[in-house]
Scaffold this motif. Structure first.
Motif, short mmCIF file in Angstrom:
data_model
loop_
_atom_site.label_atom_id
_atom_site.label_comp_id
_atom_site.label_asym_id
_atom_site.label_seq_id
_atom_site.Cartn_x
_atom_site.Cartn_y
_atom_site.Cartn_z
N MET A 92 0.85 -1.20 0.00
CA MET A 92 0.00 0.00 0.00
C MET A 92 0.88 1.24 0.00
O MET A 92 1.91 1.29 0.66
CB MET A 92 -0.91 -0.02 1.24
CG MET A 92 -1.97 1.08 1.25
SD MET A 92 -3.11 0.95 2.67
CE MET A 92 -4.05 -0.49 2.19
N THR A 93 0.47 2.25 -0.77
CA THR A 93 1.26 3.48 -0.87
C THR A 93 1.22 4.26 0.44
O THR A 93 0.37 4.02 1.30
CB THR A 93 0.73 4.36 -2.01
OG1 THR A 93 -0.65 4.67 -1.74
CG2 THR A 93 0.83 3.64 -3.35
N GLN A 94 2.12 5.23 0.54
CA GLN A 94 2.18 6.07 1.73
C GLN A 94 0.87 6.83 1.90
O GLN A 94 0.35 7.42 0.97
CB GLN A 94 3.34 7.06 1.58
CG GLN A 94 3.50 8.02 2.76
CD GLN A 94 4.04 7.32 4.00
OE1 GLN A 94 4.73 6.31 3.88
NE2 GLN A 94 3.72 7.84 5.16
N ALA A 95 0.32 6.82 3.13
CA ALA A 95 -0.94 7.50 3.40
C ALA A 95 -0.75 9.01 3.39
O ALA A 95 0.32 9.53 3.75
CB ALA A 95 -1.49 7.05 4.75
N PHE A 96 -1.79 9.72 2.99
CA PHE A 96 -1.79 11.18 3.05
C PHE A 96 -1.79 11.62 4.51
O PHE A 96 -2.64 11.17 5.29
CB PHE A 96 -3.02 11.72 2.33
CG PHE A 96 -3.20 13.20 2.43
CD1 PHE A 96 -2.44 14.07 1.65
CD2 PHE A 96 -4.11 13.75 3.32
CE1 PHE A 96 -2.61 15.44 1.74
CE2 PHE A 96 -4.30 15.12 3.42
CZ PHE A 96 -3.54 15.96 2.63
N ASP A 97 -0.85 12.46 4.89
CA ASP A 97 -0.78 12.94 6.27
C ASP A 97 -1.43 14.33 6.35
O ASP A 97 -1.06 15.23 5.59
CB ASP A 97 0.67 13.01 6.75
CG ASP A 97 0.75 13.32 8.24
OD1 ASP A 97 0.69 12.39 9.05
OD2 ASP A 97 0.85 14.52 8.58
N GLU A 98 -2.37 14.49 7.27
CA GLU A 98 -3.15 15.71 7.30
C GLU A 98 -2.35 16.92 7.79
O GLU A 98 -2.77 18.06 7.56
CB GLU A 98 -4.42 15.51 8.13
CG GLU A 98 -5.31 14.44 7.53
CD GLU A 98 -6.72 14.45 8.07
OE1 GLU A 98 -7.05 15.32 8.90
OE2 GLU A 98 -7.50 13.58 7.66
N MET A 99 -1.22 16.70 8.44
CA MET A 99 -0.37 17.81 8.82
C MET A 99 0.74 18.03 7.80
O MET A 99 1.01 19.16 7.39
CB MET A 99 0.25 17.60 10.21
CG MET A 99 1.08 18.80 10.68
SD MET A 99 1.49 18.80 12.45
CE MET A 99 2.84 17.62 12.46
N ALA A 100 1.35 16.97 7.33
CA ALA A 100 2.52 17.08 6.44
C ALA A 100 2.18 16.94 4.97
O ALA A 100 3.06 17.17 4.13
CB ALA A 100 3.55 16.02 6.83
N GLY A 101 0.95 16.59 4.63
CA GLY A 101 0.61 16.35 3.23
C GLY A 101 1.34 15.13 2.70
O GLY A 101 1.40 14.09 3.37
#
Length: 473
Positions: free
Chosen positions: A1-10
């Motif tokens: 699975m690809t890297q998840a979108f981080d809501e602070m760091a994008g």
């Protein structure tokens, strides 16, 4: 699975995302042990206040706290404006849909939703056919679960239209954060949530039946202290300033509901019920129910009392019905959905079933009437034996299941194992409906998977919660 979108760091390649700048700087400057100390304080406060929940089948359930994470989740004003518009559209369509299937059934005749999916649904209540609840509102309180996969990738995961829970934790989380981190609040313009109960009270009173007067009597109906959400029932009754009652505290006479009090019987106009339809009235539904009120449905059908949410709203909770929500929105609003559904396979359809069986180890499979994370298969995390057992269940009763791709849910900074780490989150905003108006509370309950890599955020499955900050600008 690809890297998840981080809501602070994008995606990690640029600066901190809009809205998170002050929090990011605060976290960098905070002493290493401050968050841990505040976390221990929060746990102590919650335990003293009795903020607990129960898990059925757990001998220690009465002592369990929902883990609270002290790092807030932030939603900026532009993001919230899009979510708010989409939620109002969706819940408005849900109310119109419920009015239609218990009324003219135009959407069934038009083929928008298969008639058999509705009319044979366990949550469809023939007793409500041709009935209109007082004020015309079916779903007074909705909890719409949202997930995020990218900068603009918000999806509706499911609709909760019967008795959605969790609002007490939203309110308690906010109070806790204001107590523990006043300096952090001073650095942000956070929209308040503490007027939720005033809004709820207003919505329920506005939906009272004719003849209730200017000050209708409202009660919260609970199954009792052994229910898993009893804390929330008592919390809401206290905040609303109304009586918390069990079925034995109410009786029906001449199609009117009364409450037993020390000063004699008092008429009840609105019941915010936290009991499922099946147990509401032993004379109409399950005769073995000991928590309902005999004759309640007769009073309801006579238009002498409001039940919130209305009887029969469980059809909108069904995960197979969920798959038709884009069509339902278009049919009742004439607009394109502002919030997308998660792509979903309906296992009741043979070609969908085949596709699901061919890639079972890649999908999440859910019971159409399930909730709380129970009865669910997460294919990538399942053992071979679990996959084969679920395969057999699917083949035996395909109509009981839907399947969805394994979404890479967004992450938010979380205190885990004594240090900050990215953990997957979802969001349950709460939407209130009254005659002629829909209101979305700014924020909602953020649930967080505290185990590294886990996508299961439900409290009943070990997840925790966060305070959700919607910024004014």
């Amino acid at each position: 699975m690809t890297q998840a979108f981080d809501e602070m760091a994008g995606d990690g390649s640029g600066p901190v995302r809009d809205g998170y700048h002050a929090l990011s700087e605060w976290l960098k400057q905070a002493p290493p042990d401050l968050l841990q100390a505040r976390s221990r304080q929060a746990e102590l406060f919650f335990r003293r206040m009795g903020v607990t929940f129960a898990v059925y089948g757990d001998a220690d359930s009465n002592e369990r706290l929902i883990p609270f994470d002290v790092v807030p989740r932030i939603i900026n004003a532009a993001e919230w404006a899009r979510l708010e518009a989409g939620l109002k559209q969706r819940v408005g369509a849900l109310n119109a849909f419920l009015h239609d299937i218990y009324g003219p059934q135009d959407c069934l005749r038009a083929g928008v939703v298969p008639a058999e999916l509705i009319l044979t649904n366990p949550q469809y209540r023939p007793e409500m056919q041709g009935r209109r609840p007082p004020g015309g509102v079916w779903c007074h309180v909705a909890g719409v679960d949202l997930v995020r996969t990218g900068e603009d990738g918000f999806y509706v995961l499911e609709d909760n239209a019967r008795t959605p829970s969790g609002v007490s934790y939203m309110l308690e989380n906010r109070e806790m954060m204001m107590r523990l981190f006043p300096d952090l609040f001073a650095d942000h313009r956070v929209r308040p949530v503490d007027d939720y109960t005033d809004s709820l009270l207003g919505a329920l009173q506005a939906s009272a039946p004719p003849g209730s007067g200017d000050d209708p009597t409202l009660v919260v109906l609970t199954p009792g202290p052994f229910n898993s959400a009893y804390y929330e029932h008592s919390f809401l009754a206290d905040k609303l300033g109304v009586e918390l009652v069990e079925g034995r505290d109410l009786f029906v006479k001449d199609d009117t509901v009364f409450m037993r009090t020390t000063e004699g019987a008092r008429r009840v106009d609105v019941i915010y019920r936290r009991i499922d339809d099946d147990y509401l009235d032993p004379l109409t539904f399950r005769p073995d129910s000991t928590v309902g009120v005999p004759g309640l449905m007769a009073a309801y059908q006579a238009g002498r009392v409001t039940l919130a949410n209305a009887v029969g709203t469980g059809v909108a909770d069904d995960k197979a019905v969920y798959t038709y929500m884009p069509e339902i929105i278009r049919f009742f609003t004439g607009e394109e959905p502002l919030l997308a559904n998660v792509p979903t396979w309906r296992c009741r359809e043979p070609d969908h079933l085949k596709a699901v069986l061919d890639r079972l180890d890649q999908l999440v499979v859910k019971e159409v009437g399930g909730s709380g994370g129970y009865g669910m298969l997460v294919g990538p995390a399942a053992t071979r034996a679990e996959l084969e057992a679920f395969r057999a269940r699917l083949i035996a009763d395909p109509g009981a299941f839907i399947a969805q791709p394994t979404l890479n849910l967004s992450t938010a900074p979380t205190l885990a194992g004594g240090a900050l780490a990215a953990r997957h989150v979802d969001l349950r905003p709460f939407v209130l409906s009254r005659p002629g108006a829909v209101e979305v509370i700014p924020g909602g309950l953020t649930r967080v998977a505290l185990t590294a890599g886990s996508l299961v955020v439900n409290s009943s499955q070990g997840g925790g919660t966060k305070d959700t900050w919607v910024l004014d600008d």
